[in-house]
Structures are given as structure tokens and as C-alpha cells.
Design a protein around this motif. Structure first.
Motif, short mmCIF file in Angstrom:
data_model
loop_
_atom_site.label_atom_id
_atom_site.label_comp_id
_atom_site.label_asym_id
_atom_site.label_seq_id
_atom_site.Cartn_x
_atom_site.Cartn_y
_atom_site.Cartn_z
N LEU A 59 3.32 52.15 40.72
CA LEU A 59 3.09 50.72 40.66
C LEU A 59 1.85 50.33 39.85
CD1 LEU A 59 3.91 49.89 44.39
CD2 LEU A 59 5.35 49.51 42.38
N THR A 60 1.25 51.32 39.17
CA THR A 60 0.03 51.03 38.41
C THR A 60 0.27 49.96 37.35
OG1 THR A 60 -0.86 53.24 38.79
CG2 THR A 60 -1.76 52.01 36.94
N SER A 61 1.31 50.15 36.53
CA SER A 61 1.58 49.19 35.46
C SER A 61 1.91 47.81 36.01
CB SER A 61 2.74 49.69 34.59
OG SER A 61 2.40 50.90 33.95
N ILE A 62 2.75 47.77 37.06
CA ILE A 62 3.14 46.49 37.65
C ILE A 62 1.93 45.78 38.24
CG2 ILE A 62 4.51 45.42 39.47
CD1 ILE A 62 6.58 47.63 39.06
N TYR A 63 1.08 46.53 38.94
CA TYR A 63 -0.10 45.92 39.56
C TYR A 63 -1.06 45.37 38.51
CZ TYR A 63 -4.47 45.48 42.13
OH TYR A 63 -5.65 45.00 42.65
N LEU A 64 -1.34 46.17 37.47
CA LEU A 64 -2.26 45.73 36.44
C LEU A 64 -1.73 44.50 35.70
CD1 LEU A 64 -3.43 49.13 34.93
CD2 LEU A 64 -4.90 47.45 36.03
N HIS A 65 -0.45 44.52 35.38
CA HIS A 65 0.12 43.45 34.57
C HIS A 65 0.44 42.21 35.40
CE1 HIS A 65 2.09 41.57 31.22
NE2 HIS A 65 3.24 41.47 31.87
N ASN A 66 1.13 42.40 36.52
CA ASN A 66 1.60 41.24 37.30
C ASN A 66 0.54 40.65 38.22
OD1 ASN A 66 3.99 41.76 36.04
ND2 ASN A 66 5.09 42.47 37.85
N ARG A 67 -0.26 41.51 38.84
CA ARG A 67 -1.26 41.02 39.80
C ARG A 67 -2.59 40.68 39.13
NH1 ARG A 67 -0.47 42.38 45.34
NH2 ARG A 67 1.78 42.28 45.76
N LEU A 68 -3.02 41.55 38.21
CA LEU A 68 -4.33 41.35 37.60
C LEU A 68 -4.25 40.65 36.25
CD1 LEU A 68 -6.12 44.75 38.45
CD2 LEU A 68 -6.06 42.60 39.75
N GLY A 69 -3.05 40.47 35.72
CA GLY A 69 -2.88 39.74 34.47
C GLY A 69 -3.35 40.47 33.24
N ILE A 70 -3.32 41.80 33.26
CA ILE A 70 -3.77 42.60 32.12
C ILE A 70 -2.61 42.77 31.15
CG2 ILE A 70 -4.81 44.78 31.43
CD1 ILE A 70 -6.52 42.98 33.28
N SER A 71 -2.89 42.67 29.86
CA SER A 71 -1.84 42.81 28.85
C SER A 71 -1.26 44.22 28.86
CB SER A 71 -2.40 42.50 27.46
OG SER A 71 -3.29 43.51 27.03
N LEU A 72 -0.01 44.33 28.40
CA LEU A 72 0.65 45.63 28.39
C LEU A 72 -0.05 46.61 27.45
CD1 LEU A 72 4.42 44.59 28.46
CD2 LEU A 72 3.05 45.55 30.32
N THR A 73 -0.66 46.09 26.40
CA THR A 73 -1.40 46.96 25.48
C THR A 73 -2.58 47.61 26.20
OG1 THR A 73 -0.80 45.60 23.59
CG2 THR A 73 -2.67 47.08 23.31
N VAL A 74 -3.33 46.81 26.93
CA VAL A 74 -4.47 47.34 27.68
C VAL A 74 -4.00 48.26 28.79
CG1 VAL A 74 -6.46 46.73 29.12
CG2 VAL A 74 -5.89 45.34 27.13
N VAL A 75 -2.88 47.93 29.43
CA VAL A 75 -2.31 48.80 30.46
C VAL A 75 -1.99 50.17 29.86
CG1 VAL A 75 -0.32 49.20 31.95
CG2 VAL A 75 -1.40 46.94 31.89
N GLY A 76 -1.44 50.16 28.64
CA GLY A 76 -1.14 51.43 27.97
C GLY A 76 -2.39 52.24 27.72
N VAL A 77 -3.48 51.59 27.36
CA VAL A 77 -4.75 52.29 27.14
C VAL A 77 -5.26 52.89 28.45
CG1 VAL A 77 -7.17 52.03 26.47
CG2 VAL A 77 -5.37 50.90 25.14
N VAL A 78 -5.16 52.13 29.54
CA VAL A 78 -5.60 52.63 30.84
C VAL A 78 -4.80 53.86 31.25
CG1 VAL A 78 -5.73 52.10 33.31
CG2 VAL A 78 -6.44 50.40 31.64
N LEU A 79 -3.49 53.80 31.07
CA LEU A 79 -2.65 54.95 31.42
C LEU A 79 -2.96 56.15 30.54
CD1 LEU A 79 0.79 53.16 32.02
CD2 LEU A 79 -0.84 53.99 33.73
N LEU A 80 -3.26 55.89 29.26
CA LEU A 80 -3.64 56.97 28.36
C LEU A 80 -4.93 57.64 28.83
CD1 LEU A 80 -3.40 58.57 25.71
CD2 LEU A 80 -4.63 56.71 24.57
N LEU A 81 -5.93 56.83 29.19
CA LEU A 81 -7.19 57.38 29.67
C LEU A 81 -6.99 58.16 30.97
CD1 LEU A 81 -9.61 54.38 28.99
CD2 LEU A 81 -9.44 56.52 27.71
N ASN A 82 -6.12 57.66 31.84
CA ASN A 82 -5.82 58.38 33.08
C ASN A 82 -5.21 59.75 32.79
OD1 ASN A 82 -3.26 58.82 35.15
ND2 ASN A 82 -5.15 58.30 36.22
N SER A 83 -4.28 59.80 31.84
CA SER A 83 -3.64 61.06 31.49
C SER A 83 -4.62 62.02 30.82
CB SER A 83 -2.44 60.81 30.58
OG SER A 83 -1.45 60.08 31.23
N LEU A 84 -5.48 61.49 29.93
CA LEU A 84 -6.48 62.34 29.28
C LEU A 84 -7.47 62.88 30.31
CD1 LEU A 84 -7.19 60.31 26.01
CD2 LEU A 84 -5.84 62.41 26.27
#
Length: 428
Positions: A59-84
Motif C-alpha cells: 500500500l506504499t504507492s496508494i498511501y503516498l499518492h492518495n492519502r499524502l497527495g504525492i505525485s507518481l513521479t516522486v512516488v517512483g523515486v521513493v520506491l527506487l530509494l527504498n530498493s537501493l
């Protein structure tokens, strides 16, 4: 002596996990007088960690985008940093396992994960949520590598059986976590972090009370010749085959990640509800548990390990072939079934093969590299898929994935055919 498990016992394992998986204390086969850790406690730790993390990642992407209003581009960067971060945690943990006390390394990793989740209970707004998610990525990669590396120290069971059971435990945790995470999310996001933190607190209790045999081991990572561990090198052909496996993991996970990142958008664009996409992952986890039960029944002979890898990789490639023609929900169910057959056979077999190809002084390092290369693929996957989709189309992405994994399959078959007689296997 190898242990096998009957179908009846595997059925009990599914329902009574983990107490019925392993009942006896056992000793090393190589003559050391130290106790080995009981497999059931290692499996319980893997299970608890898997359930706890499955409360976060779906639910990370859904929470960031739907609840916190973060753009999908920034969500992608956050997920990238998490994976790295997970890549870094995996690699460093593998190196540390070969040089330091595994018990305290795991205590530190589990405590860090628990502490991070406790902070998320109180601070899950932007940008602290992103920062803590990165910290959780480090701890996740760290703990997964250490659990797998500790699994290489269990000699009472065949290595294939140990890694099959670890994968079984991890996916049993995913079944439980993903089955209820949606309901808890709608009640309270805070409650998700409370439950996840409680699970890691339980994991930490298990580690501190049951993982003592790991701490009591002598420094077994030093070769019997007395040479420093740093001077131990792999046989030439082992080195190159392992490198081929790592590149294969990078490619396979890059493509596999399309299932977790871009496929949900594709399915909703076709008019299929998001809830049905979620059901696919419950199906995935449930099938993995069932397939692992079957594999453990047939795991008494490790000579078929490489063929298990070949079969699994071929099935993952075939799943993308099915996706090319998928325009209705039954086709996606078929594709997920084929994918699951592939991952359930190949993914646990690869670390088992890496275990066979590495001397005990280097097992931690190379188990860490297994997780690091896989995490690198998970990091690259969403960005790669997004770029291909924007430039072409979803079907083109599926075609590229099928061809790329097909090339991996052919390359590994050729390398194994040419080199398998020249490989050195380490059975200890």
C-alpha cells in the motif's frame, strides 16, 4: 543425513506453522560440537518478517499518492530509494556475516526494523514517511540476507530443502499479510504500523531467545587451513557461473517488477477493478505455498536443482507471453498462475545453488549478493517499465520481457552444459 517430509506433515505445516515444521535439536555433520539453530525458529523469524513487511509494501504507492497527495513521479523515486537501500543492506550484511557474530548482526537488524516501524506510528506524514521507508529498506535487505546466510549453516537438512522452506515461510507470511492489510488500511494507517511493529517485536524476542546457537558458533568462516577468510577465492568456473546467475536475477526481477508496478494500471485501463488485481497477489501467495509443499516432498534429491531453476525461468518468460494476449481477467489469472509456477520453483532454488557453489568462508557474501542483485532489479523495474510504456505500449513491454528472460534461459542452459563438469560443489 537428509530429512524428508510427508505430504501429511506438509499439510500440518500449512495450518500449524511453524511449531510442527521441525521438532528436534540437531548437530553439525562436520564434527563441530556446537548446536545448530533449529530450523523451525529460522522459519518462524522469516514468517514474522514477511507478515510485517507485507503490511507496508502493498500500500506504499496508494498511501503516498492518495492519502499524502504525492505525485507518481516522486512516488517512483521513493520506491527506487527504498530498493537501493535494500541493495545496500543486503550487500553489507552479507560481508558482515562472514566476519562478525551473526547473532548480534540479526539482533541489530530486527531492532532497527522494529524501531523504524515504531517511529512510523507517530510520524507517517511527508517527507518523514519517505525517509523512514528508506531506513526500512536497509533493515529489510539486511535481515533477509542474514536469515538466508544463517540457513547455509544448517547441515542437518539438504540445502535445497532449507531454502525451499524459507521461501515457503516467507510466502505464507505474504498470504496472511496481504489477506488482511486492505481491511486494516481502511480502518487506520496507524494501526498498520502498530501491528507491523508488534510482529517485529515478536521476531526480536525469537532472535534473542532462540538464535543463541548462532552466537555460540566458533568463527567457522575461517577455512580449516587457517588462512584468513579474505584470501579464500572461488574456483574459476564457479565464479563465472555465479556471475551469470546474478545478471540473470537482475534481468528477471526487472521484468518481474512490471507485475507489481505497471500491470495494475494496465488492468484498470482495460476496465478491470483494482480489487481483482489484488486478488491476483493473494492467488500468487497461495499457489506458492502449495507448490512449495509439493517441491519439499520431491527435495530429497538435490541433483535436479538446476533443472528446477531452468523450469522456473522458462515459466516466468512464458507468463509474459500470456500477458501479450491478455485482455480479459481470466487471461491475467492464467498469466499469474504460470508466473507463480516459475517463481516458486526458480527463486528458492537459485540461493540454494549459490550455496552449493560457494565455500563456507564466502557464503554470507554471496547470499548477500543474491539479495542485492534481486533488489537492484526491483529498483530498476518500475523505471524501465515506465520508460518503455511511454515510448511504445504495454504489449511491447511484455514482448521485451519475454525475450529478455528467454535469453537468460538459453544462456544459463548453454553455460551449464559447457561448464557443469568443471564446477566445484561445496556440500558442507
Amino acid at each position: 543425513m537428509k530429512k524428508t517430509v510427508s505430504i501429511r506433515k506438509l499439510g500440518l505445516a500449512i495450518h500449524l506453522f511453524p511449531a510442527k515444521i521441525c521438532l528436534s535439536t540437531f548437530f553439525r555433520k562436520n564434527g563441530d560440537d556446537m548446536q545448530e539453530i533449529k530450523l523451525r525458529w529460522l522459519l518462524l523469524g522469516s514468517f514474522l518478517s514477511s507478515v510485517g513487511m507485507s503490511f507496508i509494501w502493498p500500500l506504499t504507492s496508494i498511501y503516498l499518492h492518495n492519502r499524502l497527495g504525492i505525485s507518481l513521479t516522486v512516488v517512483g523515486v521513493v520506491l527506487l530509494l527504498n530498493s537501493l537501500a535494500s541493495v545496500a543492506g543486503s550487500y553489507v550484511a552479507g560481508l558482515a556475516y562472514d566476519r562478525r557474530n551473526p547473532y548480534w548482526l540479526l539482533v541489530g537488524g530486527v531492532a532497527t526494523a522494529m524501531g523504524t516501524l515504531i517511529l512510523l506510528i507517530f510520524f507517517h506524514g511527508w517527507p518523514l514517511f519517505a525517509a523512514l521507508l528508506v531506513a526500512l529498506g536497509v533493515a529489510s535487505g539486511w535481515n533477509l540476507t542474514l536469515v538466508n546466510a544463517i540457513g547455509t549453516s544448517i547441515h542437518h537438512y539438504d540445502g535445497r530443502y532449507v531454502f525451499n522452506m524459507l521461501y515457503f515461510a516467507q510466502n505464507l507470511g505474504v498470504v496472511g499479510g496481504t489477506a488482511i492489510v486492505g481491511y486494516v488500511y481502511h480502518i487506520s494507517v496507524t494501526l498498520l504500523f502498530v501491528i507491523a511493529a508488534a510482529l517485529f517485536a515478536f521476531f526480536l524476542t525469537v532472535v534473542t531467545t532462540q538464535f543463541r546457537p548462532v552466537a555460540r558458533r566458533p568463527r567457522r568462516h575461517r577455512p580449516r587451513t587457517g588462512e584468513p577468510a579474505a584470501t579464500v577465492t572461488l574456483p574459476h568456473f564457479n565464479h563465472w557461473l555465479l556471475f551469470a546467475f546474478f545478471i540473470s536475477l537482475l534481468i528477471i526481477w526487472t521484468m518481474y517488477q512490471q507485475w507489481t508496478s505497471n500491470l495494475s494500471v494496465y488492468m484498470t485501463d482495460l476496465g478491470i477493478p483494482l480489487s481483482r488485481y489484488s486478488i491476483l497477489w493473494t492467488l500468487n501467495a497461495g499457489l506458492i505455498v502449495a507448490i512449495q509443499a509439493i517441491l519439499n516432498w520431491f527435495s530429497r534429491d538435490g541433483k535436479y536443482l538446476i533443472y528446477q531453476i531452468f523450469f522456473g525461468i522458462a515459466m516466468v518468460a512464458l507468463s509474459f507471453v500470456v500477458l501479450i494476449f491478455a485482455h480479459s481477467y481470466p487471461w491475467f489469472v492464467l498469466a499469474m498462475t504460470v508466473l507463480t509456477m516459475g517463481e516458486a520453483t526458480a527463486f528458492p532454488a537459485i540461493p540454494a545453488m549459490v550455496n552449493d557453489l560457494t565455500p563456507r568462508a564466502l557464503k554470507g557474501r554471496y547470499q548477500g549478493m543474491v539479495n542485492a542483485w534481486a533488489s537492484a532489479g526491483r529498483a530498476l523495474g518500475p523505471l524501465f517499465g515506465g520508460a518503455v510504456i511511454e515510448a511504445t505500449a504495454y504489449t511491447t513491454l511484455f514482448e521485451i520481457a519475454a525475450v529478455a528472460i528467454g535469453i537468460v534461459f538459453v544462456t544459463l542452459v548453454l553455460l551449464w552444459t559447457l561448464w557443469h563438469r568443471r564446477l566445484t560443489l561445496f556440500s558442507e
